[in-house]
Design an enzyme around this catalytic site. Structure first.
Site, PDB file in Angstrom:
ATOM      1  N   ASP A  52       0.836  -1.201   0.000  1.00 58.00           N
ATOM      2  CA  ASP A  52       0.000   0.000   0.000  1.00 58.00           C
ATOM      3  C   ASP A  52       0.876   1.258   0.000  1.00 58.00           C
ATOM      4  O   ASP A  52       0.370   2.377  -0.043  1.00 58.00           O
ATOM      5  CB  ASP A  52      -1.020   0.001   1.152  1.00 58.00           C
ATOM      6  CG  ASP A  52      -0.366  -0.106   2.516  1.00 58.00           C
ATOM      7  OD1 ASP A  52       0.875  -0.200   2.588  1.00 58.00           O
ATOM      8  OD2 ASP A  52      -1.106  -0.104   3.518  1.00 58.00           O
ATOM      9  N   SER A  53       2.214   1.055  -0.016  1.00 55.54           N
ATOM     10  CA  SER A  53       3.129   2.178  -0.254  1.00 55.54           C
ATOM     11  C   SER A  53       2.893   2.759  -1.647  1.00 55.54           C
ATOM     12  O   SER A  53       3.389   3.852  -1.957  1.00 55.54           O
ATOM     13  CB  SER A  53       4.591   1.733  -0.107  1.00 55.54           C
ATOM     14  OG  SER A  53       4.832   0.553  -0.850  1.00 55.54           O
ATOM     15  N   ASP A  91      -1.013  -6.064  -0.167  1.00 56.05           N
ATOM     16  CA  ASP A  91      -1.487  -5.453   1.080  1.00 56.05           C
ATOM     17  C   ASP A  91      -2.995  -5.278   1.066  1.00 56.05           C
ATOM     18  O   ASP A  91      -3.548  -4.734   0.098  1.00 56.05           O
ATOM     19  CB  ASP A  91      -0.867  -4.053   1.245  1.00 56.05           C
ATOM     20  CG  ASP A  91       0.418  -4.079   2.038  1.00 56.05           C
ATOM     21  OD1 ASP A  91       0.604  -5.005   2.854  1.00 56.05           O
ATOM     22  OD2 ASP A  91       1.246  -3.175   1.847  1.00 56.05           O
ATOM     23  N   LYS A 121      -1.350  -9.423   2.796  1.00 57.18           N
ATOM     24  CA  LYS A 121      -0.631  -8.991   3.991  1.00 57.18           C
ATOM     25  C   LYS A 121      -1.516  -8.042   4.785  1.00 57.18           C
ATOM     26  O   LYS A 121      -2.179  -7.176   4.201  1.00 57.18           O
ATOM     27  CB  LYS A 121       0.682  -8.296   3.621  1.00 57.18           C
ATOM     28  CG  LYS A 121       1.428  -7.718   4.821  1.00 57.18           C
ATOM     29  CD  LYS A 121       2.887  -7.414   4.517  1.00 57.18           C
ATOM     30  CE  LYS A 121       3.154  -6.116   3.822  1.00 57.18           C
ATOM     31  NZ  LYS A 121       2.722  -4.892   4.536  1.00 57.18           N
ATOM     32  N   GLU A 123      -1.628  -5.620   8.518  1.00 58.87           N
ATOM     33  CA  GLU A 123      -0.828  -5.022   9.588  1.00 58.87           C
ATOM     34  C   GLU A 123      -1.509  -5.259  10.943  1.00 58.87           C
ATOM     35  O   GLU A 123      -2.719  -5.071  11.068  1.00 58.87           O
ATOM     36  CB  GLU A 123      -0.696  -3.513   9.353  1.00 58.87           C
ATOM     37  CG  GLU A 123       0.087  -3.166   8.113  1.00 58.87           C
ATOM     38  CD  GLU A 123       0.284  -1.655   7.929  1.00 58.87           C
ATOM     39  OE1 GLU A 123      -0.100  -0.873   8.822  1.00 58.87           O
ATOM     40  OE2 GLU A 123       0.826  -1.277   6.878  1.00 58.87           O
ATOM     41  N   GLU A 190       8.983  -4.283  10.607  1.00 58.85           N
ATOM     42  CA  GLU A 190       9.399  -2.980  10.083  1.00 58.85           C
ATOM     43  C   GLU A 190       9.940  -2.092  11.191  1.00 58.85           C
ATOM     44  O   GLU A 190       9.282  -1.865  12.207  1.00 58.85           O
ATOM     45  CB  GLU A 190       8.206  -2.297   9.378  1.00 58.85           C
ATOM     46  CG  GLU A 190       8.580  -0.931   8.815  1.00 58.85           C
ATOM     47  CD  GLU A 190       7.607  -0.391   7.772  1.00 58.85           C
ATOM     48  OE1 GLU A 190       6.684  -1.117   7.372  1.00 58.85           O
ATOM     49  OE2 GLU A 190       7.797   0.767   7.350  1.00 58.85           O
TER      50      GLU A 190
END
Ligand code: KIV
Length: 272
Positions: A52-53, A91, A121, A123, A190
């Protein structure tokens, strides 16, 4: 009839876990489009993350929060069309899974069905457990993400190193073990202290993939635009730049502009 795509041995979650067992490091990079993904796959990257970057590097947002599920699916399907070998993780974007496991399941299914990706993925740790269990129950592989979780940036307030204090480090270890016990196939760590990342990596049987987490995770991930020097104003200590493409591309574009203005381009050979 078999196609060229089928002849290449694809990376799987089992192979990634076997790599950890034999001590072979896993290389992961981000991609959001067909052309970049083709290059990464040709170079034999193990894992491509449609992160999602993309919200930052493709769309120019300050955070990862604005990107939508539809946009992630668009990026992921572009990447999937390019790859023969790499394992592709996507993501789940902010708002598509937190606090509602039914929503999480629907989001994961949309990503898998509409993009053809191989895993998702998410978070977070214990707070997203129900969503992880529900997604895993459908056979979709899940990668965890602990430490600095950019979707929670407004809770943290800064992008500095996480889990420096004992209580947060302990919580991170518990979350990592919890995600492993649920069945996650790997976890991104991270921006946490290298010592903590080493300990987590040693205590888990599934691979850890670090970004700003030191040398002892089972693999490494970087945002490709950072590694290539396209994002020139982002300079965290953990980043190694392999190229300075911003300057190189700018130079090429400046040359093109002057060639056009000077009537040097196109020349006699560059026309019909
Ligand atoms: O979105 C992303 O690129 C990521 C990596 C930084 C791990 O989550």
């Amino acid at each position: 009839m078999s196609t060229a795509k089928k002849e290449v041995k694809r990376i799987t979650t089992h192979q990634l876990q076997a790599m950890k067992r034999r001590g072979e490091k896993i290389a992961m990079l981000t991609a959001y489009d067909f052309s970049s993904a083709r290059i990464l796959d040709a170079a034999k990257i193990d894992v491509i993350l449609v992160g999602d970057s993309a919200s930052n590097v493709m769309a120019g947002h300050e955070t990862t929060l604005p990107i939508t599920l539809d946009q992630m699916i668009y990026h992921a399907s572009s990447v999937i069309r390019a790859i023969n070998r790499a394992f592709v993780v996507v993501d789940l974007p902010f708002g598509s899974y937190q606090g509602n496991s039914k929503n999480a399941l629907e989001s994961a299914i949309r990503i898998m069905k509409e993009s053809g990706a191989h895993a998702v993925k998410l978070e977070g740790g214990q707070e997203i457990g129900e969503s992880v269990v529900r997604i895993l129950s459908t056979g979709v592989p899940v990668m965890g993400h602990l430490g600095l979780t950019p979707q929670s940036i407004y809770k943290f307030g800064t992008y500095t190193v996480r889990a420096k204090e004992e209580a947060e480090a302990q919580r991170l270890i518990e979350d990592a073990k919890y995600l492993e016990s649920l069945g996650c196939f790997a976890i991104v760590l991270e921006k946490i202290p290298a010592k903590l990342a080493k300990r987590v990596s040693e205590e888990l049987t599934i691979p850890t993939i670090g970004i700003g987490a030191g040398p002892d995770t089972d693999g490494q991930v970087l945002v490709t635009h950072d590694l290539l020097g396209i994002t020139k104003d982002f300079n965290p200590r953990f980043l190694r730049r392999y190229l300075n493409l911003f300057e190189e591309i700018q130079g090429a574009v400046e040359q093109y502009i002057s060639d056009v203005k000077d009537r040097d381009f196109p020349n006699e050979k560059e026309q019909y």
